[in-house]
Scaffold this motif. Structure first.
Motif, short mmCIF file in Angstrom:
data_model
loop_
_atom_site.label_atom_id
_atom_site.label_comp_id
_atom_site.label_asym_id
_atom_site.label_seq_id
_atom_site.Cartn_x
_atom_site.Cartn_y
_atom_site.Cartn_z
N SER A 1 28.89 46.95 -34.29
CA SER A 1 29.19 47.10 -32.86
C SER A 1 30.29 46.14 -32.42
O SER A 1 31.19 46.51 -31.66
N PHE B 1 34.05 47.31 -30.98
CA PHE B 1 34.62 46.92 -29.69
C PHE B 1 35.95 46.18 -29.86
O PHE B 1 36.89 46.39 -29.11
N GLN C 1 33.64 50.67 -22.56
CA GLN C 1 33.04 49.67 -23.44
C GLN C 1 31.63 49.31 -22.97
O GLN C 1 30.72 49.16 -23.77
N GLU C 2 31.46 49.19 -21.65
CA GLU C 2 30.13 48.86 -21.13
C GLU C 2 29.14 50.00 -21.37
O GLU C 2 27.98 49.75 -21.71
N ALA D 1 28.23 49.87 -24.97
CA ALA D 1 27.36 48.73 -25.23
C ALA D 1 25.94 49.04 -24.77
O ALA D 1 24.97 48.66 -25.41
#
Length: 188
Positions: free
Chosen positions: A140, A144, A179-180, A183
């Protein structure tokens, strides 16, 4: 010269030229003669400021990456840190390009980036991974990081394909939101 403007030193001009060339063609393909020609001086003049091409490269990296070191002390605001990282990269897209060249060439160029800059920068993240913190996995974190560097490195290509500037504030806000979301999708 305008009031309040500072005069750029020859050293600064050399660093600017070297950074531009390292970003465009990589460390291996850049010569002292190329840098000197861009500055408008003879090659030997550069040695008054830098002992070698490697010393010049290291100073370019120092100038580019030292702002990231300050982020190592502020880990409380994840969104703010992500935004700050993006802003630092946007302030100088040469960072992503130099990293891409060093990664592809490997050897000493890559080792320098890893040992002096990336390992320290990712030390907190590596500790979170080692501690088994939910959401922190090598894959992960790498995804990113790759997303950001790839997004910035490929911005000119994507602008040509999609007829839109991928570096506008709105586009970057969309990237941060993506990205959030990703995540949030990472198993915890």
């Amino acid at each position: 010269m305008a009031a309040g403007a500072t005069k750029r030193t020859t050293r600064d001009l050399i660093l600017d030229a070297a950074e531009s060339l390292f970003a465009k063609q990589g460390y291996q393909a850049t010569t002292i003669k190329n840098v000197a020609a861009r500055v408008g001086v003879q090659g030997p003049a550069l040695y008054k400021h830098f002992a070698s091409k490697r010393a010049l490269f290291e100073e370019v990296l120092q100038r580019l990456f030292s702002p990231f070191s300050a982020l190592l002390t502020d880990t409380d605001d994840l969104r703010g840190s992500q935004l700050h990282i993006m802003q630092l990269h946007l302030a100088n897209p040469n960072i992503s390009r130099i990293v891409a060249h060093a990664t592809l060439s490997g050897g000493e160029d890559l080792a320098l980036l890893v040992e002096r800059w990336y390992r320290p920068f990712f030390s907190v993240t590596r500790a979170e991974i080692a501690a088994g913190t939910p959401g922190f996995t090598p894959a992960s974190v790498m995804a990113f990081h790759s997303m950001l560097l790839g997004y910035l490195t490929l911005a000119p290509l994507h602008e040509a394909i999609f007829d839109t500037d991928p570096l506008t504030k709105r586009a970057l806000a969309d990237l941060l939101n993506l990205q959030e979301q990703l995540a949030g999708a990472v198993p915890r």
